[in-house]
Design a protein around this motif. Structure first.
Motif, PDB file in Angstrom:
ATOM      1  N   SER A  49       0.569  -1.337   0.067  1.00 26.09           N
ATOM      2  CA  SER A  49      -0.259   0.362   0.072  1.00 26.09           C
ATOM      3  C   SER A  49       0.689   1.303  -0.079  1.00 26.09           C
ATOM      4  CB  SER A  49      -1.143   0.183   1.423  1.00 26.09           C
ATOM      5  OG  SER A  49      -1.249   1.221   1.518  1.00 26.09           O
ATOM      6  N   THR A  50       0.068   2.321  -0.868  1.00 24.22           N
ATOM      7  CA  THR A  50       1.068   3.797  -0.950  1.00 24.22           C
ATOM      8  C   THR A  50      -0.121   4.569   0.714  1.00 24.22           C
ATOM      9  OG1 THR A  50       0.048   3.742  -3.183  1.00 24.22           O
ATOM     10  CG2 THR A  50       2.671   3.292  -2.530  1.00 24.22           C
ATOM     11  N   THR A  51      -0.806   4.557   0.923  1.00 19.95           N
ATOM     12  CA  THR A  51      -1.568   4.995   1.513  1.00 19.95           C
ATOM     13  C   THR A  51      -1.134   5.327   2.674  1.00 19.95           C
ATOM     14  OG1 THR A  51      -3.573   4.233   0.699  1.00 19.95           O
ATOM     15  CG2 THR A  51      -4.144   5.786   2.274  1.00 19.95           C
ATOM     16  N   PHE A  52      -0.820   7.140   2.285  1.00 24.46           N
ATOM     17  CA  PHE A  52      -0.185   7.718   3.857  1.00 24.46           C
ATOM     18  C   PHE A  52      -1.184   8.050   4.742  1.00 24.46           C
ATOM     19  CE2 PHE A  52       2.829   7.970   0.952  1.00 24.46           C
ATOM     20  CZ  PHE A  52       4.305   7.719   1.212  1.00 24.46           C
ATOM     21  N   ASP A  53      -1.235   8.426   5.746  1.00 17.08           N
ATOM     22  CA  ASP A  53      -1.984   9.025   6.933  1.00 17.08           C
ATOM     23  C   ASP A  53      -2.532  10.274   6.758  1.00 17.08           C
ATOM     24  OD1 ASP A  53      -1.280  10.030  10.673  1.00 17.08           O
ATOM     25  OD2 ASP A  53      -3.282   9.216   9.340  1.00 17.08           O
ATOM     26  N   SER A  54      -3.412  10.681   6.814  1.00 12.13           N
ATOM     27  CA  SER A  54      -3.073  12.154   6.611  1.00 12.13           C
ATOM     28  C   SER A  54      -4.586  12.592   7.743  1.00 12.13           C
ATOM     29  CB  SER A  54      -4.917  11.512   5.123  1.00 12.13           C
ATOM     30  OG  SER A  54      -5.920  11.235   6.065  1.00 12.13           O
ATOM     31  N   HIS A  55      -3.994  12.421   8.950  1.00 15.84           N
ATOM     32  CA  HIS A  55      -3.888  12.779  10.054  1.00 15.84           C
ATOM     33  C   HIS A  55      -3.858  14.342  10.314  1.00 15.84           C
ATOM     34  CE1 HIS A  55      -0.101  11.468  11.267  1.00 15.84           C
ATOM     35  NE2 HIS A  55      -0.157  12.383  12.333  1.00 15.84           N
ATOM     36  N   ASN A  56      -4.251  14.964  11.042  1.00 15.51           N
ATOM     37  CA  ASN A  56      -3.817  16.923  11.324  1.00 15.51           C
ATOM     38  C   ASN A  56      -2.435  16.222  12.069  1.00 15.51           C
ATOM     39  OD1 ASN A  56      -3.232  19.143  12.098  1.00 15.51           O
ATOM     40  ND2 ASN A  56      -4.855  19.803  13.249  1.00 15.51           N
ATOM     41  N   PRO A  57      -1.530  16.622  11.314  1.00 22.01           N
ATOM     42  CA  PRO A  57       0.254  16.401  11.869  1.00 22.01           C
ATOM     43  C   PRO A  57       0.380  16.897  12.787  1.00 22.01           C
ATOM     44  CG  PRO A  57       0.167  17.727   9.926  1.00 22.01           C
ATOM     45  CD  PRO A  57      -1.147  17.647   9.604  1.00 22.01           C
ATOM     46  N   GLN A  58      -0.797  18.128  12.904  1.00 21.63           N
ATOM     47  CA  GLN A  58      -0.153  18.496  14.491  1.00 21.63           C
ATOM     48  C   GLN A  58      -0.900  18.023  15.667  1.00 21.63           C
ATOM     49  OE1 GLN A  58      -0.423  23.024  14.097  1.00 21.63           O
ATOM     50  NE2 GLN A  58       0.247  23.458  12.318  1.00 21.63           N
ATOM     51  N   ARG A 489      10.006  -0.827   0.437  1.00 23.24           N
ATOM     52  CA  ARG A 489       9.576  -2.028   0.683  1.00 23.24           C
ATOM     53  C   ARG A 489       8.734  -2.731   1.849  1.00 23.24           C
ATOM     54  NH1 ARG A 489      14.833  -5.311  -0.702  1.00 23.24           N
ATOM     55  NH2 ARG A 489      15.715  -4.072   0.971  1.00 23.24           N
ATOM     56  N   GLU A 490       8.702  -1.250   2.453  1.00 26.60           N
ATOM     57  CA  GLU A 490       7.797  -1.515   4.040  1.00 26.60           C
ATOM     58  C   GLU A 490       7.068  -0.630   3.978  1.00 26.60           C
ATOM     59  OE1 GLU A 490       9.938   0.199   6.757  1.00 26.60           O
ATOM     60  OE2 GLU A 490      11.447   1.459   5.993  1.00 26.60           O
ATOM     61  N   LEU A 491       5.869  -0.884   4.481  1.00 27.71           N
ATOM     62  CA  LEU A 491       4.541  -0.113   5.048  1.00 27.71           C
ATOM     63  C   LEU A 491       5.028   1.661   5.147  1.00 27.71           C
ATOM     64  CD1 LEU A 491       1.266   0.258   5.045  1.00 27.71           C
ATOM     65  CD2 LEU A 491       2.149  -0.127   7.815  1.00 27.71           C
ATOM     66  N   PRO A 492       4.820   2.750   4.291  1.00 30.09           N
ATOM     67  CA  PRO A 492       5.017   3.848   4.391  1.00 30.09           C
ATOM     68  C   PRO A 492       4.713   4.524   6.128  1.00 30.09           C
ATOM     69  CG  PRO A 492       4.140   3.833   2.489  1.00 30.09           C
ATOM     70  CD  PRO A 492       3.356   2.485   2.966  1.00 30.09           C
ATOM     71  N   GLU A 493       3.445   4.576   6.179  1.00 31.18           N
ATOM     72  CA  GLU A 493       3.630   4.539   8.146  1.00 31.18           C
ATOM     73  C   GLU A 493       4.572   4.507   8.790  1.00 31.18           C
ATOM     74  OE1 GLU A 493      -0.558   4.147   5.727  1.00 31.18           O
ATOM     75  OE2 GLU A 493       1.200   3.517   6.275  1.00 31.18           O
ATOM     76  N   GLN A 494       5.227   3.664   9.020  1.00 32.44           N
ATOM     77  CA  GLN A 494       6.103   2.395   9.453  1.00 32.44           C
ATOM     78  C   GLN A 494       7.444   3.767   9.335  1.00 32.44           C
ATOM     79  OE1 GLN A 494       5.941  -1.075   8.374  1.00 32.44           O
ATOM     80  NE2 GLN A 494       6.532  -1.370  10.576  1.00 32.44           N
ATOM     81  N   PRO A 527      11.048   6.662  -2.725  1.00 31.50           N
ATOM     82  CA  PRO A 527      10.091   6.060  -3.575  1.00 31.50           C
ATOM     83  C   PRO A 527       9.110   7.437  -3.920  1.00 31.50           C
ATOM     84  CG  PRO A 527      10.508   4.881  -1.646  1.00 31.50           C
ATOM     85  CD  PRO A 527      11.397   6.001  -1.583  1.00 31.50           C
ATOM     86  N   SER A 528       7.800   6.471  -4.700  1.00 31.85           N
ATOM     87  CA  SER A 528       7.546   7.813  -5.372  1.00 31.85           C
ATOM     88  C   SER A 528       5.930   8.686  -4.010  1.00 31.85           C
ATOM     89  CB  SER A 528       6.186   6.906  -6.278  1.00 31.85           C
ATOM     90  OG  SER A 528       5.188   8.302  -6.592  1.00 31.85           O
ATOM     91  N   GLY A 529       6.413   9.294  -3.615  1.00 31.01           N
ATOM     92  CA  GLY A 529       5.540  10.100  -3.199  1.00 31.01           C
ATOM     93  C   GLY A 529       5.671  10.131  -1.555  1.00 31.01           C
ATOM     94  N   TRP A 530       7.179   9.773  -1.838  1.00 30.82           N
ATOM     95  CA  TRP A 530       7.556   9.800   0.238  1.00 30.82           C
ATOM     96  C   TRP A 530       8.663  10.957   0.577  1.00 30.82           C
ATOM     97  CZ3 TRP A 530       7.813   8.293   4.598  1.00 30.82           C
ATOM     98  CH2 TRP A 530       8.947   7.908   5.647  1.00 30.82           C
ATOM     99  N   LEU A 531       8.934  11.357  -0.300  1.00 33.20           N
ATOM    100  CA  LEU A 531       9.261  13.003  -0.065  1.00 33.20           C
ATOM    101  C   LEU A 531       8.609  14.521  -0.325  1.00 33.20           C
ATOM    102  CD1 LEU A 531      11.961  14.583   0.469  1.00 33.20           C
ATOM    103  CD2 LEU A 531      12.286  15.820  -2.069  1.00 33.20           C
ATOM    104  N   ASN A 532       7.237  13.747  -0.502  1.00 32.38           N
ATOM    105  CA  ASN A 532       5.985  14.755  -0.365  1.00 32.38           C
ATOM    106  C   ASN A 532       5.693  14.832   0.992  1.00 32.38           C
ATOM    107  OD1 ASN A 532       6.421  14.224  -3.324  1.00 32.38           O
ATOM    108  ND2 ASN A 532       5.359  15.721  -3.502  1.00 32.38           N
ATOM    109  N   VAL A 533       5.494  13.054   1.305  1.00 33.05           N
ATOM    110  CA  VAL A 533       4.417  12.958   2.974  1.00 33.05           C
ATOM    111  C   VAL A 533       5.509  13.929   4.375  1.00 33.05           C
ATOM    112  CG1 VAL A 533       4.323  11.468   4.633  1.00 33.05           C
ATOM    113  CG2 VAL A 533       3.734  11.080   2.206  1.00 33.05           C
TER     114      VAL A 533
END
Length: 915
Positions: A49-58, A489-494, A527-533
């Motif tokens: 999965s490439t879904t990232f946590d969309s919670h409020n970071p603050q 290769r691992e979960l992005p949230e981790q 990986p794609s999208g990682w730097l944005n997060v």
């Protein structure tokens, strides 16, 4: 699957042990998933999965990717597993078998996989498939994952335990958990537990899901970082129940807004290994893949794309490699690249121009762009090898290239230097400061905290240098590892959880305001999208992004000063290699003086000559000193070897040709010389002649010539020989500033001269003059003697006491006259050989005898040219009678030692010697 046990995986399918079991986790208050109907599958998120946590970071707590290996021998009671508790565990379909963690021996690095029991050789992998971090607004911890068991020893009575630890006290404890080292003494609290059973017919890992309410943790206003541990327990070979594998991640407990937030400076290198050769070819064509959509370099610029024209970019500093800019500029047009099969042609790459335009657009919208050293040279290695000119060239050329890309003036001072890997010793910082750097970024391990400081100091310090003070920023290596360590290769949230834990821990250690620097490595491949997060997550309850030029708290007193350890030095390029490349650079400098002499060109022509003829070779050799070759020495050696071959080829095309032997038949002659220029450009050279004996061979010592491209220049040089002999003459070509062009631009001529020298001529003339003077003196004596004989005849005595008529000079008549037989030693012809002309025969001298003859042997006045003696002594018994004496009636003594003539003997003529 990386690191999977070579034995065939066993899915616990033994009918006697396993069946399809629904596990119910204890306590509905923790929100564990209910068991689905038989055969149903619970929806899960897999590791792909490439879904990232969309919670409020603050207002969030997060879980890190730092997964440590923990093996324990605790009993079932120690982990709080109830034999009656149950949770729903279902098999799932593996979508990517290669994304699991490492199995085998106990891990020592962060990993998403579980661990192997070192005593049983049992590989058990625990993987999280989703992780939702709690926040003050939604204090729910949700986790799902899989358990994969393999090997030949089958565990029984499996269970899963979810625990949360107490707040970590320092980043050191955080590093212990993420590095796989001995875990710190942390007390864990049970959040959830339950048995784990897998269907005997399952061919995929078992699945679990759990959630827990952690509201009490958010009631405190203090911020903390807590470890979250998920353990698998079971029995092996009938022994007591124990932990057979576990994985640890983290969550941040924070109020919606911390009292102070850590300021984070982000530096992102836009760099790739040098590929541009001195002949214009690229070493390969892999750069086209990196800038293509989805490529490594393309992903680096993705976060800066804006849907709104002119919108300000994120607070990030782009450190752009000038070598990359030049290579992309070459690729905008049809280009060539090298391959094992030879040169290959490639069409113009539209992505190259687009990539450069994206960098320009970032700068136009207010983004900060700094220049890396040209070729990303290994700066401390250059300083250690005393190649300071190479360092200066690399730094200055980098500034020129990037300023040209952005259409700006080249900065001369106040620049920002980011050495590769943040490695720089004090001397390197001093040299960079002298070359205009106002800020230098170094690894924080070279600027450690002072011994009394127990927290992470602020990043900025001020250090003195020989040219003034310089600002040094300590780049946090742990932050960089948390970001760069994620490979997709691992979960992005981790992975995000590990980064959040590191960042929050800085804020939690000390309440004072501090700054941190996130300087990413040169080969960063997100990986794609990682730097944005990551960039989005910098703006959180405990951190805020800032620009690199923003003032930050000074931590000079909190850090121990700039150090340089053996580990950092061992990463440098070898000194011998750097010096070897420096020798080739010296040869390029010689060609520069020959091809582009500034004294004979206008400024525009000189710049054009440098850019098109010299700079390609110089740039390639600087690229051969790149820090990219620290781990790839062959790559750097290949670039240096190619440039060296081109330099040698150019030098060999400038030659001097002359005859081996030149003969001179006079004191002055000519030596023919031919100069050859096989290069494609004019060459200005100075021809110099030298001899081992400058006192015997003189010639013009310097002749300046401009050689046309692909032409020969023949001319003659005049030489003057001061003496005869063979003399070696060395002819060499040099540049206008006195540098030798090489062995092919030199020759030796043997000049052979047959002319007498000045000294020999003077000696010869002097000897001839002495000889002529001697001859002249003898002639004068003869003339005086002859003139004296005439006077003596006129003064003969009147009494007839002179010699009888016809008597010769040395005896009576006939002895030397015409009528006598003569002395056999002096045959006569009738007149004595020394008689005055006009006389009939020899006689007494006509000149008067004035002086007496000296004692001893008498002297003949005709031979000596002296005045006649007063009395001419005759031997006793002379037929002419005794001498009558000279003036004063002195009687002449007989010649000493002369025997008297025997009585009655015939008269004998006198010889010239008086005998």
């Amino acid at each position: 699957m990386t690191g999977r046990n070579p034995f065939r995986r066993h899915r616990l399918a033994a009918a006697a042990l396993l069946g399809t079991v629904a596990l119910v986790w204890p306590g509905a208050e923790v929100g564990l998933a209910a068991a689905p109907p038989d055969g149903a599958r619970a929806p899960v998120t897999t590791s792909t999965s490439t879904t990232f946590d969309s919670h409020n970071p603050q207002a969030s707590s997060t879980v890190s990717t730092g997964l440590s290996t923990e093996l324990s021998t605790g009993s079932a009671s120690s982990v709080g597993i109830s034999p009656d508790s149950a949770a729903t565990i279902q098999p799932i379909t593996r979508t990517n078998p290669d994304t699991s963690g490492t199995s085998g021996a106990q891990q020592t690095t962060p990993s998403t996989g579980g661990t192997t029991n070192g005593t049983t050789g049992l590989p058990i992998e625990v993987r999280l498939t989703s992780f939702v971090t709690p926040s003050a607004a939604v204090p729910q911890l949700r986790v799902t994952g899989t358990v994969d068991v393999g090997g030949t020893v089958l565990p029984t009575d499996l269970g899963v335990v979810l625990e949360v630890g107490g707040p970590l006290r320092s980043r050191g404890e955080l590093a212990q958990l993420t590095s796989g080292g001995p875990p710190p003494q942390i007390r864990y609290s049970l959040l959830d537990s339950g048995p784990l059973t897998i269907s005997p017919t399952a061919t995929t890992p078992g699945q679990f899901a759990a959630q827990a309410d952690v509201t009490p943790m958010f009631r405190s206003s203090a911020m903390s970082v807590r470890p979250v541990r998920i353990s698998v327990v079971g029995r092996i070979s009938g022994r007591a129940r124990a932990t057979v594998a576990s994985t640890t991640t983290f969550m941040v407990v924070s109020p919606p807004q911390a009292a102070t937030r850590t300021a984070v400076v982000t530096v992102l290198p836009i760099s790739s290994k040098p590929r541009l050769r001195s002949d214009g070819l690229l070493t390969d064509n892999t750069l086209a893949d990196e800038i293509r959509d989805g490529g490594r370099l393309d992903a680096l610029l993705d976060p800066f794309e804006s849907a709104l024209p002119g919108a300000p970019p994120p607070q990030v500093t782009l450190a752009v490699d000038p070598t990359l800019v030049q290579a992309l500029g070459r690729m905008e047009k049809p280009y060539k690249y090298a391959s094992p099969g030879g040169e290959r042609d490639a069409p113009a790459d539209i992505d190259a121009g687009v990539f450069l335009d994206r960098i320009k657009d970032f700068a136009r919208r207010g983004g900060k762009v700094i220049a890396l050293p040209y070729g990303d040279a290994d700066l401390p290695a250059l300083v250690r090898a005393d190649q300071l000119d190479a360092l200066q060239y690399s730094v200055n050329t980098g500034q020129v290239v990037i300023a040209g890309l952005l259409g700006l003036e080249t900065p001369r001072s106040g620049t920002i230097a980011y050495p590769a890997g943040g490695i720089a010793d004090p001397r390197t910082v001093d040299v960079l400061s002298a070359n205009g750097a106002g800020t230098v970024i170094v690894d924080d391990r070279l600027l450690p905290a002072a011994q009394s400081v127990r927290y992470t100091p602020s990043a900025a310090v001020t250090l003195p240098t020989s040219s003034g003070q310089v600002r040094v920023l300590a780049a946090d290596h742990r932050l960089a590892e948390a970001v760069a360590g994620y490979d997709g290769r691992e979960l992005p949230e981790q992975a995000l959880a590990r980064f959040r834990a590191e960042l929050a821990m800085i804020t939690a250690e000390q309440s004072s305001e501090r700054a941190a620097v996130l300087a990413l490595p040169r080969d960063f491949a997100p990986p794609s999208g990682w730097l944005n997060v990551i960039l989005r997550d910098l703006d959180s309850a405990y951190s805020r992004p800032v620009g690199i030029e923003e003032p930050s708290p000074d931590a000079t007193r909190q850090r121990a000063g700039l150090t340089y350890n053996a580990d950092a030095q061992s990463r440098e390029l070898p000194v011998d290699y750097v010096k070897g490349v420096g020798q080739i650079r010296g040869e390029v400098a010689v060609l520069s003086a020959a091809f582009c002499p500034p004294t004979t060109m206008t400024e525009l022509l000189w710049l054009d000559c440098r850019i098109n003829r010299i700079d390609p070779m110089s740039n390639t050799l600087i690229a051969a000193l790149s820090a990219w070759w620290r781990t790839d020495r062959l790559g750097g050696f290949s670039l240096a070897q190619q440039a060296d071959g081109q330099v040698g080829d150019y030098r060999s095309k400038i030659r001097v040709v002359a005859s081996r032997i030149v003969n001179l038949t006079s004191s002055r002659g000519r030596v023919p010389v031919t100069l050859e220029n096989g290069a494609d450009w004019n060459v200005t050279v100075v021809l110099k002649l030298s001899s081992t004996d400058r006192g015997r061979l003189v010639s013009a010592t310097e002749v300046t010539r401009v050689l046309e491209p692909l032409q020969k220049d023949q001319f003659e040089i005049e030489v003057d020989a001061e003496s005869a002999g063979t003399f070696p003459v060395d002819i060499r070509l040099e540049t206008v500033d006195g540098q030798a062009l090489g062995p092919d631009a030199a020759a030796r001529v043997l000049v052979r001269s047959t002319v007498y020298g000045a000294i020999a001529t003077a000696i010869t003339i002097g000897a001839i003059g002495v000889l002529m003077l001697a001859v002249l003196i003898r002639l004068l004596r003869k003339l005086r003697a002859r003139s004296g004989g005439g006077s003596a005849a006129a003064a003969a005595p009147p009494d007839g006491s002179g010699p009888p008529a016809g008597a010769g000079l040395l005896g009576p008549a006939g002895a030397n006259g015409a009528s006598g037989a003569g002395d056999p030693d002096h045959p006569g012809t009738g007149a004595g050989p020394f008689d005055p002309p006009g006389t009939a025969g020899p006689g007494w001298p006509e000149r008067p005898v004035d002086d007496p003859a000296p004692a001893g042997l008498g002297h003949d006045p005709y031979f000596d040219g002296l005045p006649a003696p007063a009395a001419y002594r005759e031997p006793t018994g002379s037929p002419y009678g005794p001498s009558t004496g000279g003036p004063g009636d002195r009687t002449a003594e007989p010649w000493s030692g002369r025997p008297a003539a025997p009585a009655g003997s015939a008269s004998q003529p006198r010889r010239r010697d008086g005998r």
